[in-house]
Motif scaffolding. Structure first.
Motif, mmCIF file in Angstrom:
data_model
loop_
_atom_site.group_PDB
_atom_site.id
_atom_site.type_symbol
_atom_site.label_atom_id
_atom_site.label_comp_id
_atom_site.label_asym_id
_atom_site.label_seq_id
_atom_site.Cartn_x
_atom_site.Cartn_y
_atom_site.Cartn_z
ATOM 1 N N SER A 143 0.750 -1.168 0.000
ATOM 2 C CA SER A 143 0.063 0.069 -0.154
ATOM 3 C C SER A 143 0.813 1.195 -0.029
ATOM 4 N N GLU A 144 2.082 1.189 0.744
ATOM 5 C CA GLU A 144 2.796 2.423 0.633
ATOM 6 C C GLU A 144 3.491 2.964 -0.372
ATOM 7 N N GLN A 145 3.493 1.909 -1.532
ATOM 8 C CA GLN A 145 3.960 2.170 -3.098
ATOM 9 C C GLN A 145 3.218 3.228 -3.928
ATOM 10 N N ILE A 146 2.002 3.328 -3.241
ATOM 11 C CA ILE A 146 1.097 4.188 -4.219
ATOM 12 C C ILE A 146 1.169 5.620 -3.639
ATOM 13 N N ASP A 147 1.714 6.579 -4.400
ATOM 14 C CA ASP A 147 1.735 7.792 -4.255
ATOM 15 C C ASP A 147 0.383 8.494 -3.752
ATOM 16 N N PRO A 148 -0.018 9.122 -2.596
ATOM 17 C CA PRO A 148 -1.241 9.760 -2.354
ATOM 18 C C PRO A 148 -1.540 10.896 -3.376
ATOM 19 N N MET A 149 -0.743 11.182 -4.000
ATOM 20 C CA MET A 149 -0.815 12.533 -5.010
ATOM 21 C C MET A 149 -1.559 11.880 -6.305
ATOM 22 N N LEU A 150 -1.535 10.501 -6.388
ATOM 23 C CA LEU A 150 -2.335 9.834 -7.420
ATOM 24 C C LEU A 150 -3.642 9.923 -7.308
ATOM 25 N N PHE A 151 -4.177 9.878 -6.030
ATOM 26 C CA PHE A 151 -5.671 9.695 -5.534
ATOM 27 C C PHE A 151 -6.477 10.665 -6.205
ATOM 28 N N GLU A 152 -7.612 10.153 -6.922
ATOM 29 C CA GLU A 152 -8.359 11.214 -7.594
ATOM 30 C C GLU A 152 -9.795 11.064 -7.063
ATOM 31 N N ARG A 153 -10.525 10.125 -7.297
ATOM 32 C CA ARG A 153 -12.228 10.096 -6.688
ATOM 33 C C ARG A 153 -12.148 8.528 -5.957
ATOM 34 N N SER A 154 -13.147 8.552 -4.945
ATOM 35 C CA SER A 154 -13.268 7.312 -4.354
ATOM 36 C C SER A 154 -14.749 6.677 -4.426
ATOM 37 N N TYR A 155 -14.765 5.630 -4.423
ATOM 38 C CA TYR A 155 -15.860 4.906 -4.816
ATOM 39 C C TYR A 155 -16.110 3.630 -3.878
ATOM 40 N N TYR A 156 -17.401 3.369 -3.270
ATOM 41 C CA TYR A 156 -17.472 2.445 -2.606
ATOM 42 C C TYR A 156 -18.099 1.183 -3.572
ATOM 43 N N LEU A 157 -17.506 -0.100 -3.418
ATOM 44 C CA LEU A 157 -17.969 -1.403 -4.136
ATOM 45 C C LEU A 157 -18.789 -2.271 -3.274
ATOM 46 N N ALA A 158 -19.826 -2.412 -3.547
ATOM 47 C CA ALA A 158 -20.740 -3.446 -2.645
ATOM 48 C C ALA A 158 -21.033 -4.675 -3.620
ATOM 49 N N PRO A 159 -21.259 -5.868 -2.824
ATOM 50 C CA PRO A 159 -21.489 -7.106 -3.829
ATOM 51 C C PRO A 159 -22.884 -7.069 -4.358
ATOM 52 N N SER A 160 -23.062 -7.387 -5.557
ATOM 53 C CA SER A 160 -24.251 -7.578 -6.197
ATOM 54 C C SER A 160 -24.866 -8.881 -6.764
ATOM 55 N N GLY A 161 -24.092 -10.063 -6.386
ATOM 56 C CA GLY A 161 -24.332 -11.232 -6.671
ATOM 57 C C GLY A 161 -25.480 -11.984 -5.661
ATOM 58 N N LYS A 162 -25.669 -13.157 -5.955
ATOM 59 C CA LYS A 162 -26.647 -13.834 -5.092
ATOM 60 C C LYS A 162 -25.882 -14.141 -3.712
ATOM 61 N N SER A 163 -24.741 -14.313 -3.856
ATOM 62 C CA SER A 163 -23.934 -14.667 -2.358
ATOM 63 C C SER A 163 -22.601 -13.646 -2.435
ATOM 64 N N PRO A 164 -22.376 -13.177 -1.137
ATOM 65 C CA PRO A 164 -21.213 -12.152 -1.008
ATOM 66 C C PRO A 164 -20.160 -12.987 -0.816
ATOM 67 N N LYS A 165 -19.835 -14.377 -1.035
ATOM 68 C CA LYS A 165 -18.683 -15.021 -0.468
ATOM 69 C C LYS A 165 -17.470 -14.537 -1.284
ATOM 70 N N ALA A 166 -17.503 -14.552 -2.632
ATOM 71 C CA ALA A 166 -16.409 -14.243 -3.240
ATOM 72 C C ALA A 166 -15.997 -12.767 -2.953
ATOM 73 N N TYR A 167 -16.727 -11.755 -2.509
ATOM 74 C CA TYR A 167 -16.297 -10.454 -2.095
ATOM 75 C C TYR A 167 -15.668 -10.448 -0.944
#
Length: 280
Positions: free
Chosen positions: A97-121
């Motif tokens: 995680s520390e290898q990603i320069d914070p200056m590169l960050f642009e927008r933030s999005y949440y990802l929520a599970p959409s399938g029948k089962s959240p197991k893979a998520y």
């Protein structure tokens, strides 16, 4: 929240169906442009420079123009680009995680599970947590190929789009090339100042003073109309300016002021605890 995109995260042969939600929102007071004479709203017209007609959205297309020609691209043609039709968030690699320069960050999005089962998520989420890695992913959104960081925040997968390296400007300031002498005393006072300000970061304790003052101005204007007195409205909140003083004096005064502020804060906290103890 309303999903703005749906697809699947893919790494190897594993597919994780997800929906994409904006993780941030604007808290600013919305201001409109109006005519100072009568307060009428200012509207912008989509007027064609050739025929002079106002053009409705359904008749507006996108185009690329250079010095020689204009190439009009119809909606169907833009939608036919393979990347635009791709609904996959592809994991490119897992990195510390520390290898990603914070200056590169642009927008933030949440990802929520959409399938029948959240197991893979849940499996992907726990894997990222256990390995302490961030997934670098690629996907298409709003007519662009996006590079993004996929990580975990509060048990939810968080997708943060990244700027491309060529979108970051180089910091080229000739004044930084000058040789500057810093004395040991100045360095010592500067370190003491940092220490006096050191604390755990608690973002909830900060506020947008400009927006608060803007709301105060709007409310005062609502009550008083054009007879508003801005000096009376804001009083001591107005910026009185900063006195320019010697660097060494500034460091000494800043350290002392910070120490006094901390002592007052400690006394207030102790007093509050004593009152709470007596009350119980």
């Amino acid at each position: 929240m309303k999903a703005i995109w749906s697809g699947a995260i893919s790494f190897g042969l594993v597919n994780v169906p997800v929906k994409l939600y904006s993780a941030t929102e604007d808290h600013d007071v919305e201001l409109h442009q109006v005519h100072d004479k009568d307060g009428g709203r200012i509207h912008y017209e989509r007027r064609c420079e050739i025929c002079g007609e106002i053009v409705p959205y359904k008749h507006i297309e996108r185009a690329y123009a250079d010095e020689e020609e204009t190439i009009v691209l119809a909606r169907e043609e833009l939608d036919s680009i393979p990347q635009e039709r791709d609904r996959e968030i592809s994991v490119v690699e897992f990195v510390p995680s520390e290898q990603i320069d914070p200056m590169l960050f642009e927008r933030s999005y949440y990802l929520a599970p959409s399938g029948k089962s959240p197991k893979a998520y849940v499996l992907l989420r726990r894997t990222l947590e256990k390995t302490e890695k961030t997934a670098v992913v690629k996907f298409a959104l709003r007519q662009r190929t996006r590079l993004a960081a996929l990580r975990v925040r509060d048990n939810v997968l968080l997708l943060q789009t990244l700027l491309w390296p060529d979108e970051i400007r180089e910091a080229e300031f000739p004044s930084l090339d000058q040789s500057v002498r810093i004395s040991a005393k100045e360095m010592q006072l500067s370190a003491a100042l940092v220490k006096s300000f050191t604390d755990d970061f608690k973002p909830e304790q900060f506020k947008d003073e400009y927006q608060e003052q803007l709301r105060k101005l709007i409310e005062a204007k609502r009550r008083a109309g054009d007879a508003i007195d801005t000096d009376e409205t804001f009083g001591d909140e107005e910026d009185k300016g900063v006195e320019v003083i010697d660097l060494m004096d500034a460091l000494k005064q800043s350290v002392e002021r910070s120490r006094k502020t901390k002592r007052r804060g400690t006394r207030k906290t102790s007093a509050s605890k004593k009152r709470a103890t007596r009350a119980s």
